[in-house]
Design a protein around this motif. Structure first.
Motif, PDB file in Angstrom:
ATOM      1  N   VAL B 216       0.836  -1.207   0.000  1.00 27.59           N
ATOM      2  CA  VAL B 216       0.000   0.000   0.000  1.00 27.59           C
ATOM      3  C   VAL B 216       0.866   1.250   0.000  1.00 27.59           C
ATOM      4  N   ALA B 217       1.955   1.198   0.784  1.00 23.28           N
ATOM      5  CA  ALA B 217       2.859   2.346   0.801  1.00 23.28           C
ATOM      6  C   ALA B 217       3.411   2.597  -0.583  1.00 23.28           C
ATOM      7  N   CYS B 220       0.834   4.148  -2.841  1.00 28.79           N
ATOM      8  CA  CYS B 220       0.648   5.581  -2.604  1.00 28.79           C
ATOM      9  C   CYS B 220       1.804   6.383  -3.191  1.00 28.79           C
ATOM     10  N   LEU B 223       1.422   6.496  -6.823  1.00 27.97           N
ATOM     11  CA  LEU B 223       0.289   7.342  -7.249  1.00 27.97           C
ATOM     12  C   LEU B 223       0.716   8.793  -7.445  1.00 27.97           C
ATOM     13  N   VAL B 224       1.700   9.235  -6.636  1.00 28.29           N
ATOM     14  CA  VAL B 224       2.203  10.592  -6.824  1.00 28.29           C
ATOM     15  C   VAL B 224       2.717  10.745  -8.245  1.00 28.29           C
ATOM     16  N   PRO B 234      -4.513  16.647  -5.698  1.00 23.90           N
ATOM     17  CA  PRO B 234      -3.652  17.813  -5.441  1.00 23.90           C
ATOM     18  C   PRO B 234      -2.230  17.666  -5.981  1.00 23.90           C
ATOM     19  N   TRP B 283      -8.252  -4.350   1.227  1.00 23.34           N
ATOM     20  CA  TRP B 283      -7.829  -3.045   0.754  1.00 23.34           C
ATOM     21  C   TRP B 283      -8.685  -2.487  -0.375  1.00 23.34           C
ATOM     22  N   ASN B 286     -11.133   0.445   0.143  1.00 24.34           N
ATOM     23  CA  ASN B 286     -10.486   1.688   0.566  1.00 24.34           C
ATOM     24  C   ASN B 286      -9.743   2.362  -0.574  1.00 24.34           C
ATOM     25  N   ILE B 287      -9.062   1.527  -1.378  1.00 21.20           N
ATOM     26  CA  ILE B 287      -8.292   2.128  -2.467  1.00 21.20           C
ATOM     27  C   ILE B 287      -9.219   2.766  -3.487  1.00 21.20           C
ATOM     28  N   ALA B 290     -10.097   6.008  -2.254  1.00 25.09           N
ATOM     29  CA  ALA B 290      -9.007   6.974  -2.419  1.00 25.09           C
ATOM     30  C   ALA B 290      -8.994   7.506  -3.846  1.00 25.09           C
TER      31      ALA B 290
END
Lengths: 620, 509, 101
Positions: B216-217, B220, B223-224, B234, B283, B286-287, B290
């Motif tokens: 998951v880390a 994320c 994803l940036v 953002p 997961w 939740n994902i 997100a």
């Protein structure tokens, strides 16, 4: 019989629009107007033909459909329907559009952009015609939006006036709020039923795929769309402002196109409402409230067009009320007759404005009756019709709605409807007397009005008189139809007729009393109304009483509602706008030009993303 | 031994890319050999020729069976071909606009470089489209990115341009670092760079609770990187500044090709490599939330901040951020077939209207010298054709009926709706769409209402006019007859892009 | 040695790099910090290629590619910085804020 040519109805005005826009710099003004008239004229011809077949010969008209595109493997058709309701709408829309276009030849003849004006009018008519023959929700939405867009263009036609610009924007944005409701409803239906086809949806409602809470939600959301378009409370605020457009446009918007779309939609999708008591009640009460609310506001307005605008809001509320108590027949009938007399009133008001050099304040008018019979008689016919005096058309349709309410057994709504009738008669005749009766309060040189305007007024006046004698077409029970239109059982009881006419007469009487008799000098009054002399004391007392009880209290109510309108409803609108702008300001503030801030924002966003994911895992 | 390996590879599959490389080399050499005194304005035709050649090869590959070469890193499947078609068409149109230059432009000296870099960026995007291996995906992406950094900062005498280039390099570099750092953990867990193998080994790893936090880390972190390319809020903050600083054709290249490449990158990575995680009970939900929130934030931020802008390119940049949000609403549903048809359709539509709008900004700003809203004052009285075309593009971006944008939006939201209860997204889409009318109409109002600053026609070259005409036809055409495109997109076998070659062969048997 | 120490080194480098990008005013240092971040990822890749769950050479190959990419990025960054310096005679990253709003 089969009529595969339904799609040509909106086509001719559309062709006229394209030609006019493309050739507007090279084409002669007269030729352009002629082209536009031919486009709408051909559509009107078809409308007459359809009305002959579908209404007088009572035959069921089948239509063809064509594949448009497919979503997720489901084909989507361009689909049309020509049931009695659609035919009547086609007839009304094309007739009023034709007359408005003829009228505009005189009204707009000095405008430099008359060709553009006619182009927009053609597009407007075309999209409305497309709307009233569509048998597919997405297609309906498509035209629905186009109608909104056209009204934006036309209301803001005189864009150099800042008010017109604002009004156009307001009309577009406010109706869009309603459109969101409609769109969500369409999506929900598609999700449940898997089709946009009205016939399929009707089957789904019949077979119980779409029932209960879902049906209620869908119906109410559709009604939200209709509220936006038809200017019902609380989304009515755009309608009076839309008066900034040229008067023929107001006539078109108020009588046949834009605002009629909302009522038509509820009527056409009535099978959705019929299954939900909650939705029907909502429609009835919102409609009833709007009817009374707008009628009381109209009493204090001093702009001739604004009075008419509020009267439209009120009458539309009346139609919604009729829908809400379950009678498509009565409401559609009123929609038709209202189309005639409201177009008549607006066009006559436009002629008044022209005759008085673009004066719109009724306090400065007066005495027109002597000057122009061409103006005053049609206007009077319109007033009598909207007030519901027999034998004018408004009487018959209003009566049907009242009867429908009485049948539904909702006493409170019946009281509201009768009160509305009273107020309607009052403010219409207040308007009439102020404009036409007595002497002019300011010296005006009265213009003569051109023949094109006279023709339109005459035709509409005839329609307003005789419109009520034709009964509204009903659907053939043996045929499969989407909208069932059936007559109400029996006839309205005499006491209902009586009280409706009584309420109207009372309103007219009050208006006459306040604006004609009381106004004259004492000698004049004494001479003309010598029998009142004996009761002069009492008269004076009643006068005061009326002043206190009716006018003042009325004014208080109207002011209060007006204030509510301006501050509460307006306040919410402003707050939403402010909130939006604040988010924008915040986002813009973070965008401070420093790349390091940008990286920091994305780092924080990453951390929030990660932490909330992990946290969501822990708690979930 | 080595020779044999090379002989076995079907090099013919690489013809589209080779054609672009040939174009680049030809441009480089001609630029080198040609005396400095000779104008290089016609260089665009070399670039155009190589793009058209490549386009022809891609079209000829359409009927081919899915295949893999270079040890499974480069792959030919319907998904990659469709995206290549999109990239090539977009770049060809943008190149036509870029060829419309002012007389005696200072940047004429670097004209060859500009076209070369555009071609190499395109090459990167095409490589990315065909990759299913993280190394080649990343290299393709970086080729695209680094070329675009230079393209943005290219007008080196202009302060805005260089500053935009700087911001783009740093923000892009940081995002790349995030992506790589995130991916390195996945590599540690799976030991592979191939996406299919990655998916398989993750499916096993996901079960153990100790490692799933790592996954998951890294998701994320990565994803940036994805969100940067797609300019999802953002992670969008570079976009307005960079679009404003870059020349209009380059800005439209970033808005269309770069964004589409980012989306393809994300699709492949999420739906192949990370699929086990998305499908895991723990997961998955939740994902999806997100992703949904990212889409919603993009729509809100893009549409509200655009309200405050005075520069048309910035408005278009924020509108692009909002459009990325619209495009993204369907991802949380994870129903691949629906995703591809509606995203594909919307991407094509988005390409048309964005290129059109930027082309007009280019033409107008060339005349007035800036891209402020005031440049558009009274455009309808100067060049009615341009004003009407611009109105059409803005209406399409706003999603008003009769334009392709409307059908695209309806299609997206309907498919999202059909695939799940994404109420939040649909209502955000509708509400922010209403907000967006304000700023789109502001431009329209400027063009039709305000007084013109001059009464001369805006000069426009034949090629820009041609491009605008093509996109106008496309925008109206797909708005009225969307089936032309939709039916084709529906017949594409998108699923082949998500399963290994052996899987496809099994399917066929 | 433990795999954790390598990972910790990479993590520390990554964070130092990130902090550098976020806080340094000298644009050259910002570029350097960016390189640190990219190299942190490389250290991870090489570590895992030796000590991961499935050790193999892919990670080292990827790291090599990354070195090239990072070098190209740094070169482009420096070139753009040069151009900025010529235009504005400053390399203070805080002053690069003409574009905003």
């Amino acid at each position: 019989m089969m009529f595969t040519w339904a799609w040509v109805l909106p086509l001719f005005p559309l062709i006229a629009f394209v030609l006019l826009i493309a050739l507007r710099d090279v084409i002669e003004k007269r030729l352009a107007v002629a082209l536009s008239l031919i486009g709408i004229g051909v559509s009107f011809g078809f409308a007459v033909y359809l009305a002959w077949i579908g209404v007088f010969q009572q035959s069921v008209i089948q239509t063809a459909k064509y594949q448009w595109f497919s979503i997720g493997g489901k084909p989507l058709y361009l689909d049309f329907m020509l049931e009695p309701l659609n035919i009547v709408m086609v007839f009304l829309v094309s007739l009023v559009s034709l007359l408005v276009q003829i009228y505009s030849m005189g009204y707009m003849k000095d405008d430099a952009r008359i060709i553009t004006f006619y182009a927009y009018l053609s597009l407007f008519t075309s999209s409305m015609l497309g709307l009233v023959i569509s048998a597919n929700l997405l297609q309906i939405y498509f035209f629905w939006e186009l109608v909104g867009l056209c009204s934006f263009l036309l209301v803001g036609f005189w864009y150099f006036k800042p008010e017109a610009k604002e009004a156009a924007k307001k009309a577009f944005i406010v109706t869009r709020i309603g459109d969101i409701g409609l769109l969500i409803a369409i999506f929900m239906i598609f999700q449940k039923v898997g089709s946009f086809d009205l016939r399929v949806i009707q089957d789904a409602v019949g077979s119980g795929v779409l029932t209960g809470g879902a049906l209620t939600t869908v119906a109410i959301l559709i009604f939200v769309g209709a509220v936006g378009k038809s200017g019902q409370f609380p989304l009515h605020t755009w309608l009076p402002d839309a008066m900034e457009g040229p008067t023929p446009v107001s006539a078109l918007i108020h009588a046949a196109t834009m605002v009629a779309a909302g009522v038509y939609l509820v009527g056409n999708l009535f099978f959705l409402f019929a299954g939900s008591e909650v939705a029907l009640t909502t429609v009835a009460y919102i409609g009833g409230f709007t009817a009374l609310f707008a009628a009381t506001i109209a009493v204090t307005q001093n702009d001739i067009k604004r009075v008419l605008a509020y009267s439209t809001v009120s009458q539309l509320g009346f139609m919604m009320l009729g829908m809400g108590v379950g009678s498509v027949y009565a409401s559609s009938f009123h929609l038709l007759t209202h189309g005639f007399f409201k177009a008549l009133l607006f066009l006559a008001a436009g002629a008044v404005i022209v005759a008085l050099h673009h004066e719109q304040d009724i306090r400065k008018m007066g005495g027109l009756w002597k000057h122009s019979k061409w103006l005053s008689i049609p206007f009077l016919i319109g007033c009598l019709s909207i007030a519901g005096i027999p034998p004018f058309s408004g009487f018959f349709s209003k009566d049907e709605i009242l009867y429908a309410i009485q049948l539904s057994g909702k006493k409170d709504l019946l009281v509201i409807a009768l009160l509305t009738t009273f107020f309607t008669a009052f403010y219409m005749f207040r308007l009439f007397y102020l404009v036409f009766a007595k002497k002019s309060r300011e010296k005006h040189e009265v213009h003569s009005i051109p023949w094109s305007m006279k023709v339109s007024l005459a035709v509409l006046a005839v329609c307003s008189i005789v419109g009520g004698f034709f009964s509204f077409p009903t659907t053939n029970l043996s045929a499969e139809t989407i909208t069932h239109i059936t007559k109400l059982p029996g006839h309205a009881p005499l006491w209902l007729n009586g009280s409706a006419v009584g309420a109207s007469l009372l309103g007219i009487l009050l208006a006459t009393f306040l604006y004609v008799w009381r106004q004259g000098s004492a000698e004049g009054l004494a001479k003309r109304l010598s029998w009142l002399y004996q009761v002069s004391y009492r008269k004076y007392w009643i006068d005061e009483l009326y002043q206190v009880v009716f006018v003042s209290s009325l004014k208080v109510v109207a002011w209060f509602l007006n204030g509510f309108d301006r501050f509460v409803v307006g306040g919410i609108v402003r707050f939403v706008g402010w909130g939006t702008m604040s988010i924008g300001r915040l986002g813009s503030m973070m965008q401070n030009g420093q790349n390091q801030t940008y990286v920091l924002v994305s780092l924080i966003a990453f951390l929030i993303l990660f932490v909330s994911l992990v946290f969501g895992r822990l708690i979930g | 031994m080595m020779n044999k390996v090379f002989e076995q590879i079907e090099w013919s599959l690489l013809t589209p890319e080779t054609t672009i490389i040939a174009g680049i080399v030809l441009l480089l050499l001609t630029d080198l050999v040609l005396p400095a005194s000779i104008s290089r304005r016609w260089f665009g035709f070399i670039g155009l020729a190589s793009i058209l050649g490549s386009l022809a090869f891609v079209v000829s590959q359409l009927p081919l069976k899915p295949a893999e070469i270079l040890f499974g890193t480069y792959r030919l499947d319907p998904m990659s071909l469709v995206f290549k078609l999109l990239f090539l068409t977009a770049t060809a149109l943008i190149l036509l606009v870029a060829m419309d230059r002012k007389k005696g432009d200072k940047t004429d000296r670097y004209i060859a470089e500009e076209y070369i870099l555009m071609l190499s960026a395109l090459l990167g995007a095409m490589f990315l489209a065909s990759s299913v291996d993280v190394i080649t995906l990343f290299i393709g992406l970086e080729l695209l990115s680094i070329s675009s950094y230079i393209l943005v900062g290219m007008r080196k005498h202009e302060r805005l341009s260089t500053e935009a280039g700087w911001k783009y390099v740093i923000y892009g570099g940081v995002s790349s670092a995030f992506f790589l750092y995130g991916y390195s953990f996945l590599y540690g867990l799976s030991g592979t760079t191939n996406l299919f193998t990655l998916g398989q080994s993750l499916a096993e790893v996901v079960q153990s609770t100790q490692s799933d936090l790592f996954i998951v880390a890294s998701l994320c972190l990565m994803l940036v990187g994805f969100a940067f390319k797609i300019s999802l809020a953002p992670f969008h903050m570079w976009a307005p500044d960079v679009y404003q600083g870059a020349s209009s054709p380059v800005a439209s290249f970033l808005a269309v090709v770069s964004k589409a490449a980012g989306i393809l990158f994300l699709i492949r990575f999420l739906l192949i490599g990370m699929y086990p995680l998305l499908r895991s009970e723990v997961w998955g939900e939740n994902i999806m939330w997100a992703l949904a929130i990212l889409a919603a934030v993009s729509m809100i931020v893009g549409n509200t901040v655009a309200l405050r802008q005075q520069n048309v390119k910035r408005i278009l940049a924020y509108s692009g951020i909002a459009q990325a949000g619209y495009l993204f609403i369907i991802f949380p549903s994870l129903q691949s077939n629906l995703i591809f048809v509606s995203v594909g359709f919307y991407l094509v539509v988005y390409m048309l209207m964005t290129i059109g709008a930027f082309a007009i900004v280019h033409v107008v700003s060339k005349d007035t010298g800036n891209e402020e809203l005031t440049s558009f004052d009274g455009l309808v009285r100067r060049s009615p054709g341009l004003a009407i075309a611009m109105t059409l593009f803005l209406f399409s971006l706003a999603g008003i009926p009769l334009t392709a944008g409307f059908i695209g939006k309806v299609n997206l939201s309907l498919n999202t709706f059909a695939s799940g209860q994404m109420w939040l997204l649909i209502s955000t889409l509708l509400v922010t769409t209403v907000i967006s009318y304000y700023y789109y109409f502001r431009i329209v109002q400027r063009m039709f209402v305000e007084k013109a600053t001059s009464d001369q026609k805006v000069p426009i070259s034949f090629f820009s006019a041609l491009t605008i005409l093509v996109v106008v036809l496309g925008t109206i055409g797909f708005g009225i007859m969307p089936d032309l495109l939709l039916s084709k997109l529906e017949t594409v076998k998108w699923g082949y892009g998500l399963i290994p070659l052996e899987g496809i062969q099994q399917l066929k048997n | 040695m433990l795999i954790a120490s390598y990972l910790a080194l990479a993590a520390i480098l990554f964070v130092i790099g990130l902090m550098g990008v976020l806080t340094k005013r000298n644009a050259v240092i910002v570029l350097f910090s960016l390189e640190l971040m990219l190299n942190a990822a490389n250290i991870n890749l090489v570590t895992f290629s030796k000590m991961g769950l499935v050790p193999n050479l892919n990670g080292q190959v990827f790291a090599l590619f990354n070195v090239v990419v990072a070098a190209a990025e740094a070169a482009v960054g420096l070139a753009i910085l040069f151009a900025i310096y010529r235009n504005r005679e400053t390399i203070d990253a805080e002053k690069f804020n003409l574009l905003k709003g």
